[in-house]
Design an enzyme around this catalytic site. Structure first.
Site, mmCIF file in Angstrom:
data_model
loop_
_atom_site.group_PDB
_atom_site.id
_atom_site.type_symbol
_atom_site.label_atom_id
_atom_site.label_comp_id
_atom_site.label_asym_id
_atom_site.label_seq_id
_atom_site.Cartn_x
_atom_site.Cartn_y
_atom_site.Cartn_z
ATOM 1 N N SER A 75 0.374 -0.735 -0.037
ATOM 2 C CA SER A 75 0.187 -0.003 -0.190
ATOM 3 C C SER A 75 0.901 1.003 0.175
ATOM 4 O O SER A 75 -0.052 1.873 -0.097
ATOM 5 C CB SER A 75 -0.630 0.165 1.579
ATOM 6 O OG SER A 75 -2.173 -0.777 0.846
ATOM 7 N N TYR B 148 -4.329 -2.873 -9.904
ATOM 8 C CA TYR B 148 -3.837 -2.466 -8.651
ATOM 9 C C TYR B 148 -3.757 -3.765 -7.641
ATOM 10 O O TYR B 148 -2.492 -3.346 -7.085
ATOM 11 C CB TYR B 148 -5.186 -2.270 -8.138
ATOM 12 C CG TYR B 148 -5.370 -2.611 -6.155
ATOM 13 C CD1 TYR B 148 -4.935 -1.402 -5.639
ATOM 14 C CD2 TYR B 148 -5.676 -3.800 -5.315
ATOM 15 C CE1 TYR B 148 -4.798 -1.211 -4.232
ATOM 16 C CE2 TYR B 148 -5.312 -3.970 -3.547
ATOM 17 C CZ TYR B 148 -5.282 -2.615 -3.505
ATOM 18 O OH TYR B 148 -4.923 -2.591 -2.134
ATOM 19 N N VAL C 111 1.513 -3.418 4.166
ATOM 20 C CA VAL C 111 1.146 -4.799 4.764
ATOM 21 C C VAL C 111 2.522 -5.925 4.549
ATOM 22 O O VAL C 111 3.056 -6.358 4.837
ATOM 23 C CB VAL C 111 -0.137 -6.181 4.828
ATOM 24 C CG1 VAL C 111 -1.431 -5.033 5.024
ATOM 25 C CG2 VAL C 111 0.037 -6.214 2.890
#
Length: 319
Positions: free
Chosen positions: A78, A203, A273
């Site tokens: 992220s 993504y 993460v």
């Protein structure tokens, strides 16, 4: 007679290598039961050791200081959302904020709950739902989104070898059921314009990129330098947008732990993460820490501790 106040931006007051050495020693004492839990909902990430640790400091003058495994590449996950937000704002401008908010979510980063009540408008661009909308915006404005993102990261970091970790990309595609649900739910509110699978593939691509602590710290230096790359002098984004991105990082960059992070660290930051956290000290430096063991909110446990100790030892925070 009072002595003049110290300049908080004056790095000559600090022995950065010695500070990093002290932090590294403290972190190593916490290996084991205090290192957190490696993310296992993406199977390929579960292979990382929770006792790994690296940290890099890159000043706007170009000085680089490292400890531990700062040169080891890892999945940025992220953290990539800061880079894609920058690219999307460059093309869509403030119209982007009609499709994604700027408020902390108060819920886990992969939650679907608020979308139902808020008509498919994600709370901010750093939770998964918001980053998926940002990915959709990028697909609408770039002929080759993956090439555009890679070029941006390679230029900003100075590392031409940055690329995708194929194993992590494939693992995310096979296990990303909640992201599939998020994307389709947002699409039901007409807040995704492109093919849902194409948006998700981009993504997953951005999350599966691998960089090391030095690469990541350098890649976001423009946020510490009023939107300008300190090495090339290029205006990467406007002064106003750099300020706004930093603001969203401060309030939303560490998910539903943003308040705690601001309290203990006091810097704009973005976590992933994969165990990385990038933090910005405006006008001074960027930092990146990496330790795969996560806390309950999905942020690196030892990475957060290291940044807390750094700002306590140096006084370099925005507060």
């Amino acid at each position: 007679m009072r002595s003049p106040p110290q300049n908080p931006h004056d790095l000559s007051r600090h022995d950065i290598p010695d500070i990093l050495k002290t932090i590294h020693a403290e972190v190593r004492e916490r290996f084991g039961q205090h290192a957190g839990k490696v993310a296992d909902y993406i199977p390929a990430l579960a292979q990382a050791s929770p006792d790994a640790f690296g940290m890099a400091v890159v000043t706007l003058d170009g000085d680089v200081h490292t400890v531990g495994e700062a040169h080891a590449p890892f999945s940025i996950q992220s953290i990539s959302k800061v880079h894609t937000l920058t690219l999307a704002l460059d093309k869509a401008g403030d119209d982007l904020w009609k499709r994604v908010g700027r408020e902390p979510s108060g819920d886990p980063f992969n939650s679907l709950i608020q979308l139902e009540h808020e008509n498919g408008i994600p709370r901010n661009p750093f939770i998964n739902a918001g980053a998926i909308v940002v990915a959709d915006v990028i697909l609408s404005h770039y002929d080759d989104p993956e090439a555009a993102l890679l070029a941006f990261l390679r230029e900003r970091s100075g590392n031409p070898d940055i690329g995708r970790d194929d194993e992590i990309w494939e693992s995310e595609r096979k296990s990303g059921y909640r992201n599939v649900a998020l994307a389709n739910f947002i699409r039901s509110f007409d807040n995704i314009e492109n093919d849902v699978q194409a948006v998700l593939d981009f993504y997953y691509f951005q999350c599966a990129l691998k960089m090391n602590c030095i690469d990541l710290a350098r890649s976001l230096q423009f946020l510490a330098c009023r939107g300008k790359c300190p090495s090339s002098g290029e205006q990467v984004t406007s002064i106003e947008r750099a300020r706004r991105i930093n603001a969203v990082m401060m309030t939303c960059g560490t998910y539903d732990a943003a308040g705690e992070f601001a309290f203990h660290v006091g810097l704009p930051a973005k976590s992933g993460v994969g165990g990385g956290i990038v933090a910005v000290v405006p006008h001074v430096m960027n930092l990146c820490v990496w330790s795969p063991g996560l806390d309950q909110k999905g942020n690196s446990l030892l990475g957060g501790y290291a940044l807390h100790r750094f700002t306590r030892m140096t006084g370099l925070s925005v507060f």
